[in-house]
Design a protein around this motif. Structure first.
Motif, PDB file in Angstrom:
ATOM      1  N   THR A  10      82.025  18.144  82.892  1.00 55.67           N
ATOM      2  CA  THR A  10      80.698  18.298  83.476  1.00 55.67           C
ATOM      3  C   THR A  10      80.273  19.758  83.449  1.00 55.67           C
ATOM      4  O   THR A  10      81.007  20.632  83.923  1.00 55.67           O
ATOM      5  CB  THR A  10      80.684  17.796  84.933  1.00 55.67           C
ATOM      6  N   LYS A  21      74.846  23.977  76.330  1.00 53.85           N
ATOM      7  CA  LYS A  21      74.865  22.514  76.357  1.00 53.85           C
ATOM      8  C   LYS A  21      75.328  21.954  75.015  1.00 53.85           C
ATOM      9  O   LYS A  21      76.154  21.022  74.963  1.00 53.85           O
ATOM     10  CB  LYS A  21      73.473  21.977  76.685  1.00 53.85           C
ATOM     11  N   SER A  22      74.803  22.481  73.939  1.00 48.91           N
ATOM     12  CA  SER A  22      75.145  21.980  72.601  1.00 48.91           C
ATOM     13  C   SER A  22      76.621  22.183  72.299  1.00 48.91           C
ATOM     14  O   SER A  22      77.286  21.289  71.754  1.00 48.91           O
ATOM     15  CB  SER A  22      74.289  22.665  71.540  1.00 48.91           C
ATOM     16  N   HIS A  59      85.604  12.626  81.046  1.00 48.66           N
ATOM     17  CA  HIS A  59      84.350  13.377  80.963  1.00 48.66           C
ATOM     18  C   HIS A  59      84.606  14.823  81.374  1.00 48.66           C
ATOM     19  O   HIS A  59      85.561  15.101  82.108  1.00 48.66           O
ATOM     20  CB  HIS A  59      83.278  12.803  81.909  1.00 48.66           C
ATOM     21  N   ALA A  96      83.183  18.164  73.616  1.00 43.86           N
ATOM     22  CA  ALA A  96      83.557  16.872  74.198  1.00 43.86           C
ATOM     23  C   ALA A  96      83.654  15.790  73.123  1.00 43.86           C
ATOM     24  O   ALA A  96      84.562  14.948  73.157  1.00 43.86           O
ATOM     25  CB  ALA A  96      82.545  16.476  75.262  1.00 43.86           C
ATOM     26  N   LYS A  97      82.736  15.821  72.175  1.00 41.19           N
ATOM     27  CA  LYS A  97      82.714  14.793  71.137  1.00 41.19           C
ATOM     28  C   LYS A  97      84.007  14.792  70.323  1.00 41.19           C
ATOM     29  O   LYS A  97      84.465  13.742  69.867  1.00 41.19           O
ATOM     30  CB  LYS A  97      81.511  15.012  70.218  1.00 41.19           C
ATOM     31  N   GLN A 108      74.900  18.290  83.353  1.00 43.61           N
ATOM     32  CA  GLN A 108      75.093  17.192  82.412  1.00 43.61           C
ATOM     33  C   GLN A 108      76.571  16.855  82.306  1.00 43.61           C
ATOM     34  O   GLN A 108      77.418  17.749  82.355  1.00 43.61           O
ATOM     35  CB  GLN A 108      74.530  17.553  81.025  1.00 43.61           C
ATOM     36  N   ARG A 109      76.852  15.562  82.176  1.00 42.78           N
ATOM     37  CA  ARG A 109      78.216  15.088  81.947  1.00 42.78           C
ATOM     38  C   ARG A 109      78.371  14.742  80.455  1.00 42.78           C
ATOM     39  O   ARG A 109      77.440  14.256  79.835  1.00 42.78           O
ATOM     40  CB  ARG A 109      78.508  13.832  82.781  1.00 42.78           C
ATOM     41  N   TYR A 110      79.564  14.991  79.944  1.00 41.15           N
ATOM     42  CA  TYR A 110      79.842  14.745  78.530  1.00 41.15           C
ATOM     43  C   TYR A 110      81.118  13.923  78.394  1.00 41.15           C
ATOM     44  O   TYR A 110      82.167  14.317  78.907  1.00 41.15           O
ATOM     45  CB  TYR A 110      80.019  16.067  77.771  1.00 41.15           C
ATOM     46  N   ALA A 111      81.023  12.794  77.714  1.00 39.66           N
ATOM     47  CA  ALA A 111      82.197  11.959  77.503  1.00 39.66           C
ATOM     48  C   ALA A 111      83.139  12.604  76.513  1.00 39.66           C
ATOM     49  O   ALA A 111      82.712  13.122  75.463  1.00 39.66           O
ATOM     50  CB  ALA A 111      81.764  10.584  77.004  1.00 39.66           C
ATOM     51  N   THR A 144      79.070  22.546  74.504  1.00 38.96           N
ATOM     52  CA  THR A 144      79.868  21.690  75.381  1.00 38.96           C
ATOM     53  C   THR A 144      79.868  20.258  74.864  1.00 38.96           C
ATOM     54  O   THR A 144      80.901  19.572  74.865  1.00 38.96           O
ATOM     55  CB  THR A 144      79.335  21.749  76.817  1.00 38.96           C
ATOM     56  N   ALA A 145      78.716  19.791  74.404  1.00 37.39           N
ATOM     57  CA  ALA A 145      78.625  18.441  73.842  1.00 37.39           C
ATOM     58  C   ALA A 145      79.500  18.292  72.604  1.00 37.39           C
ATOM     59  O   ALA A 145      80.206  17.287  72.429  1.00 37.39           O
ATOM     60  CB  ALA A 145      77.177  18.106  73.513  1.00 37.39           C
TER      61      ALA A 145
END
Length: 225
Positions: A205, A76-77, A203, A83-84, A219-222, A79-80
């Motif tokens: 996902t 998760k971290s 996004h 995306a950022k 979780q979705r990530y912009a 992927t976030a």
């Protein structure tokens, strides 16, 4: 805990996402089976049986088992963070086509940025993927892979990546061209007005496959780069 994970593009909630989820009969965002729309002359449940478990999506990193030394929180971290630092991708639109034996929405316009996005996701998140098993390799090779696709399979765990990547959002299992053209004639007038124009992938996902094989949004990530 899920048995496999994946990175998909899934559209934001709204008429387009809702209609396509109902067409497939599974809403992966809320993890619920939903009623198919009425479509004269089309046995939607049969047509969509194979792709239903995935929900409406475009694959960016194909389903993989989590490596033993990795955790879901770390996935998760990462992927976030990805995306950022990544910009959204803009396509002209998507169009319904019968290609490679099944119905799918496929991009219209320049796909270079989208292909680059998918390639980065495949490579950057690959440390989280458990190695392919011998059974995985045998199963994939039954499709008659090219040399390059076999190299992708060994390197990345999936044949259709990098130069063999072609983004699509699947709406059926395999069917004949005649059947496909009949369904397109019925489906497209309802679907096409809902497709965003331009079609912006803003996004990504993280998805998980449960023990019953159905995929669920984690979780979705912009894409905020």
């Amino acid at each position: 805990m899920f048995k496999r994970y994946a990175i998909f593009y899934t559209p934001s909630p709204g008429p387009f996402a809702d209609f396509c989820a109902s067409w497939l009969g599974w809403d992966s965002r809320i993890g619920t089976a939903i009623r198919h729309p009425v479509c004269d002359g089309v046995d939607i449940a049969s047509v969509t049986r194979v792709p239903r478990k995935y929900g409406f999506h475009g694959t960016l990193k194909a389903p993989f088992r989590l490596a033993d030394h990795q955790t879901v929180d770390d996935l998760k971290s990462m992927t976030a963070a990805f995306a950022k630092g990544t910009k959204p991708v803009r396509l002209d639109t998507m169009t319904l086509q019968h290609h490679h034996g099944f119905l799918a929405l496929r991009p219209v316009g320049d796909t270079a940025a989208l292909n680059a996005l998918a390639a980065r996701i495949v490579a950057d998140l690959d440390p989280f993927r458990a190695p392919s098993t011998p059974e995985d390799l045998v199963r994939r090779r039954q499709a008659g892979l090219t040399g390059r696709q076999d190299h992708n399979l060994i390197t990345w765990g999936y044949p259709y990546v990098m130069d063999d990547f072609h983004f699509h959002m699947t709406l059926s299992g395999r069917m004949t061209a005649d059947t496909a053209h009949e369904i397109i004639a019925t489906l497209n007038p309802r679907l096409d007005p809902l497709i965003p124009k331009p079609f912006v992938i803003d996004h990504i996902t993280l998805m998980g496959q449960a023990e019953d094989d159905m995929f669920h949004e984690i979780q979705r990530y912009a894409l905020a780069g």
